[in-house]
Every structure is written in structure tokens, then in C-alpha cells.
Design a protein around this motif. Structure first.
Motif, PDB file in Angstrom:
ATOM      1  N   GLU A  20      -2.251   0.564 -15.363  1.00 40.89           N
ATOM      2  CA  GLU A  20      -3.155   0.722 -15.938  1.00 40.89           C
ATOM      3  C   GLU A  20      -4.020  -0.652 -16.636  1.00 40.89           C
ATOM      4  OE1 GLU A  20      -1.353   2.732 -19.606  1.00 40.89           O
ATOM      5  OE2 GLU A  20      -1.066   4.593 -18.571  1.00 40.89           O
ATOM      6  N   ARG A  21      -3.081  -1.643 -16.790  1.00 37.67           N
ATOM      7  CA  ARG A  21      -3.907  -3.036 -17.027  1.00 37.67           C
ATOM      8  C   ARG A  21      -4.493  -3.437 -15.895  1.00 37.67           C
ATOM      9  NH1 ARG A  21       1.225  -4.046 -19.076  1.00 37.67           N
ATOM     10  NH2 ARG A  21       2.046  -4.990 -17.242  1.00 37.67           N
ATOM     11  N   GLU A  28     -13.414  -4.408 -16.202  1.00 40.67           N
ATOM     12  CA  GLU A  28     -14.175  -5.310 -17.077  1.00 40.67           C
ATOM     13  C   GLU A  28     -14.593  -6.420 -16.043  1.00 40.67           C
ATOM     14  OE1 GLU A  28     -10.880  -6.942 -19.339  1.00 40.67           O
ATOM     15  OE2 GLU A  28     -11.075  -5.468 -20.649  1.00 40.67           O
ATOM     16  N   ALA A  29     -13.872  -6.658 -14.837  1.00 43.32           N
ATOM     17  CA  ALA A  29     -14.705  -7.508 -13.655  1.00 43.32           C
ATOM     18  C   ALA A  29     -16.030  -7.024 -13.661  1.00 43.32           C
ATOM     19  CB  ALA A  29     -13.729  -7.756 -12.895  1.00 43.32           C
TER      20      ALA A  29
END
Length: 59
Positions: A20-21, A28-29
Motif C-alpha cells: 500500500e505504501r 505521489e511521484a
């Protein structure tokens, strides 16, 4: 998938949280704007290459 069945529940949970992270970091990137006029090649902060065409640069 059979490999995960041999793991304890805490390890399976940790792997799920890590996935998940990883997905969140990738999203986000992709959301970051593309740098204009930046360096080509490896990141100088990571690889210690602080020059461009023989001229030392500083941020």
C-alpha cells in the motif's frame, strides 16, 4: 501466492502495508510536476556528481 501462506499473520500484514505504501508513493511521484531545465542522468545529491560540463554547480 503459496509462499505467503507459510508466513505468520504479522508478516502477511506487513507485506500488505508495504505494498500500500509503495502504491501511494508511486501515485505521489506521478502527481509531481516534471522538472524543466533539470539535469540529465543520475541525481547529483545521490551520486555526488556536482558538476555539469566540467563546471561545478551548487543548488
Amino acid at each position: 501466492m503459496s509462499e505467503k501462506k507459510d508466513l505468520p499473520p504479522a508478516a502477511i500484514r506487513a507485506l500488505k502495508e508495504a505494498e500500500e505504501r509503495r502504491k501511494k508513493a508511486e501515485a505521489e511521484a506521478k502527481a509531481m510536476p516534471k522538472e524543466l531545465g533539470g539535469r540529465d542522468g543520475p541525481d547529483p545529491a545521490r551520486y555526488g556528481d556536482w558538476e555539469k560540463k566540467g563546471i561545478a554547480i551548487d543548488f
